[in-house]
Design an enzyme around this catalytic site. Structure first.
Site: not given
Ligand SMILES: C[S@@+](CC[C@H](N)C(=O)[O-])C[C@H]1O[C@@H](n2cnc3c(N)ncnc32)[C@H](O)[C@@H]1O
Length: 282
Positions: A18, A41, A101, A119, A165
């Site tokens: 971040h 993500h 993010s 998401e 991410d």
């Molecule tokens: C590490 S977290 C993201 C955190 C966010 N980027 C942040 O920094 O605040 C990963 C996210 O990806 C989502 N996710 C899981 N598989 C996914 C996919 N195939 N495509 C998109 N999102 C996905 C999860 O539900 C989760 O919320």
């Protein structure tokens, strides 16, 4: 899909990502031209560190809790955009709320810019939609990230940043990430791509970095922060970011930031911060 980011918000991996995201966006918005951000993500966007999930793991204690004291002025200059967002979310100064993010991007983009926050988890996607439905230049999508990259790139603005991410819950996540990056880069070679990865074991981190390097995409900057020894079952010992087409001067910012974070967050004398080019700058 078991991963829920609320358990991990504000941990050392999150703050590394971040701080750098906020700094990169601050450099990108210094130019007048409109741009877009794809957060592939997104999570839910805003986190309550006093909530049940964050309290259960207490992971933020190894991350954001350690930034209370000021660093040296050159480090604070790099942190400034991130600190401003934290301050805007915590007007009473108690640090209870933590920006994910999409929140960082939403606070930094201008009226002429766009954020696409993607998401896949249905519950988190609903929460994300609720958090940002009122914002005209924010679009929430609920797609697999590969699909999101395929449908959103190239940006019509012809400028922008893509954050990848993943939660690394599935065994082939490294390959899927490489596919998404390769595909995205082919669609828009001028975009800035930021990819986060966890350091769980040495083998995993090495394999991830080698896979990204093997794509032979030019202009690939890499940083990694370690806070403790890496071993199987040892949890998150560090994390890294790979940045393709980093904004001008970000490399220098990272060279200031990483040693300072390693010193502050490292347990015992375990802190390590490194910055290198995976493929040469252009
Ligand atoms: C590490 S977290 C993201 C955190 C966010 N980027 C942040 O920094 O605040 C990963 C996210 O990806 C989502 N996710 C899981 N598989 C996914 C996919 N195939 N495509 C998109 N999102 C996905 C999860 O539900 C989760 O919320």
């Amino acid at each position: 899909m078991n991963y829920r980011h609320a358990f991990h918000a504000g941990n050392h991996g999150d703050i590394l990502k971040h701080i750098i995201l906020a700094r990169a966006l601050s450099l990108m918005i210094a130019k007048d031209k409109p741009m877009a951000v794809l957060d592939a993500h997104a999570g839910i966007g805003r986190y309550d560190l006093s909530g049940v999930q964050a309290t259960k793991t207490g992971e933020w204690q190894s991350g954001i809790a350690k930034l209370d004291d000021d660093f040296a002025p050159d480090v604070e200059a790099v942190l400034e955009p991130y600190r401003n967002i934290l301050a805007a979310m915590n007007l009473d100064g108690d640090g209870r709320y933590y920006p994910g993010s999409p929140e960082i991007a939403s606070q930094m983009i201008r009226a002429t810019d766009r954020l696409i926050a993607n998401e896949l988890h249905p519950v988190d996607a609903a929460e994300l939609t609720k958090n940002y439905a009122a914002e005209k230049n924010i679009l929430v999508k609920q797609l697999d990230y590969l699909q999101a990259v395929k449908s959103e790139l190239p940006f019509r603005e012809r400028r922008g940043l893509v954050l990848i991410d993943p939660p690394f819950e599935v065994l082939d996540e490294t390959l899927r990430t490489a596919q998404a990056l390769e595909f995205g880069y082919r669609r828009m070679a001028t975009a800035t791509f930021m990819i986060w990865y966890p350091v769980t074991t040495e083998e995993f981190a090495k394999q991830f970095v080698d896979t990204m390097r093997a794509l032979k995409i030019p202009n690939m900057l890499w940083c990694e922060l370690r806070i403790k020894a890496a071993f199987a079952q040892g949890g998150l010992s560090g994390s890294g970011l790979i940045i393709i087409n980093p904004p001008w001067t970000l490399e220098n910012d990272l060279r200031i930031l990483l040693p300072a974070l390693a010193e502050r967050l490292g347990l015992g004398d375990w802190g390590r911060g490194q910055v290198n080019w995976l493929t040469p700058p252009t």
